[in-house]
Design an enzyme around this catalytic site. Sequence first.
Site, PDB file in Angstrom:
ATOM      1  N   HIS A  96       4.011  -6.552  -9.662  1.00  0.00           N
ATOM      2  CA  HIS A  96       4.561  -7.659 -10.965  1.00  0.00           C
ATOM      3  C   HIS A  96       3.442  -8.154 -11.702  1.00  0.00           C
ATOM      4  O   HIS A  96       2.458  -8.560 -10.940  1.00  0.00           O
ATOM      5  CB  HIS A  96       5.254  -8.618 -10.192  1.00  0.00           C
ATOM      6  CG  HIS A  96       5.970  -9.558 -11.215  1.00  0.00           C
ATOM      7  ND1 HIS A  96       7.106  -9.242 -11.886  1.00  0.00           N
ATOM      8  CD2 HIS A  96       5.595 -10.921 -11.800  1.00  0.00           C
ATOM      9  CE1 HIS A  96       7.540 -10.396 -12.525  1.00  0.00           C
ATOM     10  NE2 HIS A  96       6.612 -11.196 -12.619  1.00  0.00           N
ATOM     11  N   ASP A 117      17.897 -17.678 -10.508  1.00  0.00           N
ATOM     12  CA  ASP A 117      16.709 -17.631 -11.266  1.00  0.00           C
ATOM     13  C   ASP A 117      16.835 -17.448 -12.815  1.00  0.00           C
ATOM     14  O   ASP A 117      16.411 -18.003 -13.639  1.00  0.00           O
ATOM     15  CB  ASP A 117      15.718 -16.371 -10.727  1.00  0.00           C
ATOM     16  CG  ASP A 117      14.557 -16.025 -11.846  1.00  0.00           C
ATOM     17  OD1 ASP A 117      13.769 -17.118 -11.660  1.00  0.00           O
ATOM     18  OD2 ASP A 117      14.506 -15.060 -12.153  1.00  0.00           O
ATOM     19  N   ARG A 140      14.309 -23.382 -18.308  1.00  0.00           N
ATOM     20  CA  ARG A 140      12.960 -23.586 -18.507  1.00  0.00           C
ATOM     21  C   ARG A 140      12.350 -23.239 -19.946  1.00  0.00           C
ATOM     22  O   ARG A 140      11.614 -23.713 -20.571  1.00  0.00           O
ATOM     23  CB  ARG A 140      12.365 -22.602 -17.692  1.00  0.00           C
ATOM     24  CG  ARG A 140      12.207 -23.217 -16.110  1.00  0.00           C
ATOM     25  CD  ARG A 140      11.588 -22.119 -15.041  1.00  0.00           C
ATOM     26  NE  ARG A 140      10.095 -21.800 -15.443  1.00  0.00           N
ATOM     27  CZ  ARG A 140       9.632 -20.919 -14.880  1.00  0.00           C
ATOM     28  NH1 ARG A 140      10.379 -19.844 -14.131  1.00  0.00           N
ATOM     29  NH2 ARG A 140       8.366 -20.422 -15.055  1.00  0.00           N
ATOM     30  N   SER A 175      10.177 -18.366  -9.304  1.00  0.00           N
ATOM     31  CA  SER A 175      10.803 -17.012 -10.193  1.00  0.00           C
ATOM     32  C   SER A 175      10.493 -15.866  -9.624  1.00  0.00           C
ATOM     33  O   SER A 175      11.439 -14.861  -9.212  1.00  0.00           O
ATOM     34  CB  SER A 175      10.566 -17.516 -11.565  1.00  0.00           C
ATOM     35  OG  SER A 175      11.201 -16.421 -12.459  1.00  0.00           O
ATOM     36  N   LYS A 190      12.987 -13.036  -6.962  1.00  0.00           N
ATOM     37  CA  LYS A 190      13.409 -11.740  -7.612  1.00  0.00           C
ATOM     38  C   LYS A 190      12.905 -10.564  -6.760  1.00  0.00           C
ATOM     39  O   LYS A 190      13.499  -9.790  -6.280  1.00  0.00           O
ATOM     40  CB  LYS A 190      12.903 -11.493  -8.907  1.00  0.00           C
ATOM     41  CG  LYS A 190      14.051 -12.394  -9.802  1.00  0.00           C
ATOM     42  CD  LYS A 190      13.344 -12.096 -11.190  1.00  0.00           C
ATOM     43  CE  LYS A 190      12.039 -12.749 -11.744  1.00  0.00           C
ATOM     44  NZ  LYS A 190      11.667 -13.141 -13.198  1.00  0.00           N
TER      45      LYS A 190
END
Lengths: 397, 397
Positions: free
Chosen positions: B45, B124, B131, B146, B150
């Site tokens: 990620h 999320d 946000r 967050s 996930k």
Amino acid sequence: MSAFLMAVVFRGLDGAELDALVEVMLRSGAVLDLSHLPGPVADKHSTGGVGDKVSLALAPLAAEAGLFVPMMAGRGLGHTGGTLDKFESIPGVRTDLSLRHFRALVETEGMAIAGQTEDIAPLDRRLYALRSVTGTVASIPLIVSSILSKKLAEGISSLVLDVKVGRGAFLPTLDQARALAQALVDVGRSRGLKTTAVLTAMDRPLGRTVGNALEVREALDCLRGEGPEDLRTVVLHLTAQMMVAAGQATRISDAEAKLADLLDGGRPLERLQRVVLQQGGDPSVLDRPDRLPRAPVERPVVSPLQGVVVGVDPLRVARTVFALGGGRKTLEDPIAPEVGVSHLASSGDRIAAGDRIAVVHARTPEDAAWAAERLLEAIQIGSQAVPTSLPLILDVR
Amino acid sequence: MSAFLMAVVFRGLDGAELDALVEVMLRSGAVLDLSHLPGPVADKHSTGGVGDKVSLALAPLAAEAGLFVPMMAGRGLGHTGGTLDKFESIPGVRTDLSLRHFRALVETEGMAIAGQTEDIAPLDRRLYALRSVTGTVASIPLIVSSILSKKLAEGISSLVLDVKVGRGAFLPTLDQARALAQALVDVGRSRGLKTTAVLTAMDRPLGRTVGNALEVREALDCLRGEGPEDLRTVVLHLTAQMMVAAGQATRISDAEAKLADLLDGGRPLERLQRVVLQQGGDPSVLDRPDRLPRAPVERPVVSPLQGVVVGVDPLRVARTVFALGGGRKTLEDPIAPEVGVSHLASSGDRIAAGDRIAVVHARTPEDAAWAAERLLEAIQIGSQAVPTSLPLILDVR
């Protein structure tokens, strides 16, 4: 807006930002024009305390002294009571006046006590609702903008702020209270409002009663020249500050002396009686306070010890009255006007074991027994007097 | 929740609070169980950068190397692009897969690239929406919760995080990036996820293209063993870290060498081709990148000066591509896959006056002319080379 409020809690607002917030809140609704009135238009606002029934005596006293007092007051929320709830415990009194009725009363009687109408600073109401659910009530710039946007909308030319200091206040410490007072005075004056802030003690309840109808009773005592000394002192001092701010007196002590005479003469009580009638209430109650709502159970709280009262915790007292049904968590909650505490002992009182140090007014014997236990925790008794309580009038800005 | 998010921005979360937030976000939806797969389940990620097309090459490469990669990727928002948008610029490709289809693809092809379904960490998505409108994106605990909620829901056993550092990253400074990397690693490991964070340079765009279809093209070059060196380096390094984290290799350099061979052999490209077909796309595009969406106007940007490129500002480049239509302000906005910038010069390139330093791909000549001006501001040309750019791989945690 919730995120904005939280950001303000942690970062504050500088002078220009605060002024912009006050402006947008003020201009979100109507602004009264009372400039046609033949005298100074003035108000008093308290940051909120326990047992604070000052407004009910101050407004008619100030009006009697020649001021016009368009008092838009608030409801109790959390541990503090609200002037509207107290006033409404007089049977029949309504505080949801139209702006027209409100103006007319101020014109004819020199005073009215009403809720902020939908027209006045609607943004403040919305923000306050958010603040109460987001934990953002205790922020100096948010308190300042909330108070001043409403007060500026009243069309007043001078304002006396009663900034409470101590455990029963929203901002308990002296430093916080001073900062709040200074911010209120700075922003108020920058907008052309003659603004005075008086720091008064809230490390103990004001007076001997806490609870809506019980506090009305004590305010009526004050209007008869009776009642507890601390309440009378605060009422006279704040009203005197209003006189000086409005240019109706030059020395506080002279104004206090004149106002004491007025209070003892009984005319302020008669004036409040006329206002109660105009606001839909039963004026006879003001001469017969036993007609106020009364709790079915009255239970004395008895000291198990001998000694001297060294402190009465206003938060514990307030939470006890709250639990009895005298407060509300949200603006929609109903409140019980009849419950509360009277005959509260105060610092310096000498007590023998078995003496009464308070009376609980409750809806059930169980409630009363529970509250009596709580009050024993709230009223601190020591072997000798200790001069720890704050002076009643701490500072003037 | 908005007030909570803003409070977290200013006050942070301690370890227990952050863990509780990750837990509630993770448990707000489904958690995949991929433990039946006959190999390590792993993902990568990125915290988001400009020109970051790594995932499109890394996923098939890692799958070719024996890992199972259930990649749930995101969309571009603000100045950073998103893997989903890039992938979808291949005609026909869909990323809104059902969990069943997603699982099946991971089982058969060892990889899939899909959007977070409604089932995965729905809290999320709600928080992210708040946000983005409350200015609370750049908060380490909120970013950590967050990402990890996930990724933990994907059922992976190891995770490599590409934490971007520099002007094109959400948290530009090295200190912030290190703190974010450490927090990700700490929370990930405390939950039993083998977590590695690699800090990579984002003080300039990655590769020579920015814009969705143009970036796919560059990723395909990389999968053919071609394309810019920086992209290849990052793809090989991150995939090697995945191999090591998953226990498939012990030394990064060995893994990198093996992966370089795999990449040059062309099988990862074939794998991506099969995945594209399975996700509804036209697999022929991968051999014929000219079939990718193409902007009607291509305009070279020509240097007015002679000198050396000393910097390419990733934010300015990104904002230019954004303005051309390649980005979105809200998740509902459409994006133009065909626009962007290619042939971007990079630090150290020696330039003669009149040389091409970029090519703008735009929908109109006016857009192209405007973007060319912006790129001249984004590409800094000096009289001599200055070694100011960050090392590509800065640190590993």
